[in-house]
Write an enzyme that holds these catalytic residues in place. Structure first.
Site, PDB file in Angstrom:
ATOM      1  N   SER A   1       0.833  -1.202   0.000  1.00 32.24           N
ATOM      2  CA  SER A   1       0.000   0.000   0.000  1.00 32.24           C
ATOM      3  C   SER A   1       0.865   1.248   0.000  1.00 32.24           C
ATOM      4  O   SER A   1       2.016   1.230   0.459  1.00 32.24           O
ATOM      5  CB  SER A   1      -0.896   0.015   1.244  1.00 32.24           C
TER       6      SER A   1
ATOM      7  N   TYR B   1      -2.109  -0.775  10.114  1.00 35.48           N
ATOM      8  CA  TYR B   1      -2.171  -1.064   8.686  1.00 35.48           C
ATOM      9  C   TYR B   1      -0.837  -0.733   8.018  1.00 35.48           C
ATOM     10  O   TYR B   1      -0.291  -1.542   7.249  1.00 35.48           O
ATOM     11  CB  TYR B   1      -3.307  -0.250   8.064  1.00 35.48           C
TER      12      TYR B   1
END
Length: 278
Positions: free
Chosen positions: A158, A171
């Site tokens: 990401s 995350y």
């Protein structure tokens, strides 16, 4: 010749394949001649603030793959469960006779301030988004090695592993850990002709992004932000002023990495972010 080259007869193992990016990767690879081993948890996870895929979603992925003329084997598996992942790979390889590529796509989001998130939210995130990727590689890569032909492993990381955003510590930590895992594995497997890379998207228009929790993450100034409120903020994140990427934007990079054009690309982080890291 397309960037991917001729992939006919190859087999891909894809996690999180029931919808979103995973489904799109499966269908587009099938269009290029690839048979698909598709797995997904197909049930909700307590700390995740949106509905996850269902068994019906996974069946629809299989239908879409088979509509291309290729074959699909699917099963419900939690990427946190290594033994079940190994069984899924073994059954899929038994059906198709080989494995050539692994797309570690399964992931979750559960935004929360770092000092307020629950221990469960932290551990579940690491278990799914980092350990789940290791489990995927641990279960599937040996099947690639057995053939001696080489292959490709693509891990979906990401932009969050590169750019710091509030309320995403767990995350971001997991996605950054995927990068370190990728680099070590790329080094270990290069001599065996197995390439390992990560893809780093900005926001992508999938259910993991298009939900109330993400809208609040992007618009903490509003009590009940809407999708349009989210879009307004998301456009400021990406220098190209788009709200979110389409799943095809990520799949195109997957096709590049697993195909002939990516035959010498390994150990790399491919950022697809519309300028979000600038």
């Amino acid at each position: 010749m397309s960037l991917s080259g001729d992939l006919t007869g190859q087999v891909a193992f894809i996690t999180g394949a029931a919808r979103g990016q995973g489904r799109n990767h499966a269908v587009r690879l099938a269009e290029h001649g690839v048979d698909i081993i598709a797995v997904d948890i197909c049930s909700d996870i307590e700390s995740v603030p949106y509905t996850l895929a269902t068994p019906a979603d996974l069946k629809e992925t299989v239908r879409l793959v088979e509509a291309t003329g290729r074959q699909a084997y699917s099963t419900q598996v939690d990427v946190r469960d290594l033994v079940s992942m190994e069984v899924a790979v073994r059954e899929g390889v038994a059906r198709f006779g080989r494995l050539d590529m692994v797309i570690a796509n399964a992931g979750i989001s559960s935004p929360a301030p770092t000092l307020e998130m629950s221990p469960q939210a932290w551990s579940t995130m690491i278990d799914v988004n980092l350990t789940g990727v290791w489990n995927t590689a641990r279960a599937a890569v040996p099947a690639i090695l057995e053939s001696g032909r080489g292959g490709s492993v693509v891990m979906i990381s990401s932009l969050a592993s590169i750019v710091a955003n509030a309320n995403t510590a767990h995350y971001a930590a997991a996605k950054a850990g995927v990068v370190a895992l990728m680099r070590v594995m790329a080094s270990e497997l290069a001599s065996k002709k197995v390439r390992v890379n990560t893809i780093h998207p900005t926001t992508v228009a999938t259910d993991m992004v298009l939900n109330d929790a993400t809208y609040r993450l992007f618009r903490p100034d509003l009590e009940a932000p809407t999708r349009e409120d989210f879009a307004e903020a998301a456009r400021t994140l990406n220098k190209m002023r788009i709200t979110a990427l389409d799943v095809d934007d990520i799949t195109a990079t997957v096709l590049h990495l697993v195909g002939e054009s990516g035959r010498y690309i390994t150990g790399q982080t491919l950022v697809v972010d519309a300028g979000g890291s600038l």
